[in-house]
Design an enzyme around this catalytic site. Structure first.
Site, PDB file in Angstrom:
ATOM      1  N   PHE A 112       1.094  -1.209   0.480  1.00  0.00           N
ATOM      2  CA  PHE A 112      -0.001   0.457   0.299  1.00  0.00           C
ATOM      3  C   PHE A 112       0.544   1.055   0.145  1.00  0.00           C
ATOM      4  O   PHE A 112       0.340   2.154  -0.692  1.00  0.00           O
ATOM      5  CB  PHE A 112      -0.991  -0.012   1.664  1.00  0.00           C
ATOM      6  N   LYS A 113       1.979   1.206   0.338  1.00  0.00           N
ATOM      7  CA  LYS A 113       2.675   2.581   0.158  1.00  0.00           C
ATOM      8  C   LYS A 113       3.018   2.943  -0.788  1.00  0.00           C
ATOM      9  O   LYS A 113       3.091   4.318  -1.429  1.00  0.00           O
ATOM     10  CB  LYS A 113       3.785   1.826   0.622  1.00  0.00           C
TER      11      LYS A 113
END
Ligand SMILES: *Cc1c(COP(=O)(O)O)cnc(C)c1O
Length: 498
Positions: A112-113
């Protein structure tokens, strides 16, 4: 809109400055002076839009020193052009049982980064121009795994930036190391540090504070900047997907316009769940935020008792991105809940540094418990959950997401709360293929990580994501290993590279 420090309300800067500087000179974190609020009709207008347009609308409430064209350019640079697979960067998938997953891992590094680190470089380069610094940004990163790769991928070949990532030599997974060492791009460098993550992080902090080094890189036309999760430019893009998920549920007819949802977030540094808290504060209909942890359950204890105590055993788990004992972004929540009392926040942070522990008072705890619930689970329970979801729903999830799913189910059975709930899914199961494989097929003995990914794909009929499949045959580009003392030389080489 201006930004102030969580430790001192006298500091006041533009969003460009907050993003360019990353952290305040007093050690505090930048937060907006006040939060924009939105109405149900504003939300109704957001709903028919695509992800990029939704992002533009939310970002423009905060980046008041950016023009609409600049914001559009940044958003397009991040989310267009095939960097995210599929038709939208953050799809919501609803299973038969009615539970929804917000999948945030369709970006180039499968975690998700990417949602924030694909956008940050664009925000940062505009910010640098606005503050007229005339230098290139040299981004230094200390990583324990996921952030390093996502930052490299985000900054690769972005004009006026160079990036150098340090990681602990034996402290990241095989897949993560491979992802970093094969990184493409003309402005990227990677170096392993002899030591653990703490040594690496301390080393990078020293580099930032080294005045002589700052002067030297200045001669090469560079200034230091940071892509850490405490940078406001990383938090802001995360607020967007909570709005987008809610809109998607309305569009799909799963909730009525104006109806509340819960989000359950697998949490480490408290960045992701804080973005959800900010979305709620802005008026997005959210009832509760459920904070999910692994065996490193420092946040579970804090949110339930008001005692933050990092003096405890550190566990290495199968959800390594949540193996954290000091959640930096919690400071922003404390600031908000004390109505901006920088003095009290500073005192708690000082106590944390000196004794490893602090306690908030009963009033604060009541406010926290009004919004947050918390829970944790073990590695064994995490694997059980991956297996259960696969068997019952034919949905494959990674260990971090499974922690959230497990904690969410416990919350629902304990409280009877039937509010529609979204589980935030933070990584592709293929990023943790050996553990996921053994969770759904304990009898399989895994070879290496790529063999595990292939087996997983055959067993489940799901494809190995391209960024992971492609790694196996990519040439390794970096081999530098340095001692803590020799990190400076790596910085100078990176500065020279431009
Ligand atoms: C970083 C990360 C987390 C934790 O997110 P925070 O914002 O630090 O709370 C959870 N899952 C994965 C896969 C991550 O990479």
């Amino acid at each position: 809109m201006n930004y102030q420090s969580t430790r001192n309300r006298q500091i006041c800067v533009s969003s460009s400055q907050a993003i360019a500087e990353g952290i305040c000179s007093d050690g505090g974190l930048f937060v907006p002076e006040s939060f924009p609020t939105v109405s149900l009709s504003w939300l109704a207008a957001l709903e028919p839009l695509d992800y990029r347009s939704r992002a533009e609308k939310v970002l423009s409430l905060y980046l008041t020193d950016f023009t609409p064209e600049e914001i559009r350019e940044c958003v397009a640079g991040a989310y267009a052009g095939g960097k995210f697979s599929g038709s939208t960067p953050a799809p919501v998938v609803t299973l038969q049982s009615g539970v929804s997953f917000l999948e945030l891992w369709h970006g180039p590094t499968c975690a998700f980064k990417d949602m924030a680190l694909q956008l940050l470089p664009h925000l940062l380069t505009h910010a640098l121009q606005k503050i007229h610094c005339g230098k290139d940004a040299l981004i230094l990163v200390a990583t324990s795994g996921d952030t390093g790769k996502a930052a490299l991928e985000g900054f690769r070949d972005v004009p006026h930036t160079r990036i150098l990532v340090f990681y602990p030599q034996n402290g990241v997974s095989t897949m993560q190391e491979r992802q970093m060492l094969t990184q493409e791009g003309k402005n990227v460098s990677v170096a392993a540090v002899q030591g653990n993550f703490d040594d690496t992080q301390t080393g990078v902090k020293k580099l930032f504070a080294d005045a002589e080094l700052c002067r030297k890189i200045g001669e090469f036309g560079c200034m230091f900047s940071s892509a850490n999760s405490i940078n406001w430019g990383r938090l802001l893009p995360q607020i967007v997907y909570y709005f987008s998920a809610w809109c998607d549920l309305v569009s799909a007819g799963r909730i009525k316009p104006g109806e509340c949802v819960n989000f359950c977030v697998p949490t480490g540094n408290f960045g992701n769940i804080l973005a959800a808290y900010y979305a709620k504060k802005m008026g997005l209909p959210i009832k509760r935020l459920i904070c999910a942890s692994n065996a490193n359950n420092v946040l579970t204890q804090f949110l339930e008792t008001g005692v933050y105590d990092r003096n405890r055993r550190f566990f290495k788990t199968i959800s390594p991105s949540m193996d954290i004992l000091v959640s930096s972004n919690l400071e922003r929540l404390l600031f908000d809940l004390t109505y901006g009392d920088g003095g009290r926040v500073s005192a708690w942070m000082k106590q944390l540094t000196e004794t490893g522990c602090y306690q908030v008072d009963g009033d604060m705890l009541e406010k926290i418990r009004h919004i947050f619930s918390a829970g944790f689970c073990s590695d064994g329970e995490t694997k059980e959950e991956i297996g259960r979801i696969w068997r019952e729903e034919h949905y494959l999830c990674d260990p971090h997401t499974a922690v959230a799913s497990r904690v969410c189910r416990e919350y629902r059975s304990k409280t009877g709360d039937r509010t529609p709930t979204v589980i935030v899914s933070t990584a592709s199961p293929y990023k943790f293929a050996p553990d996921v494989l053994s969770a759904i097929a304990p009898e399989e003995s895994t070879g290496g990580v790529f063999e595990a990914a292939r087996r997983l794909s055959v067993l489940t009929g799901t494809p190995v994501p391209k960024p992971i499949a492609g790694l196996e045959n990519k040439p390794v580009r970096f081999s530098r290993v340095c001692t803590k003392e020799k990190m400076t030389a790596a910085v100078l080489d990176a500065a020279r590279k431009g």
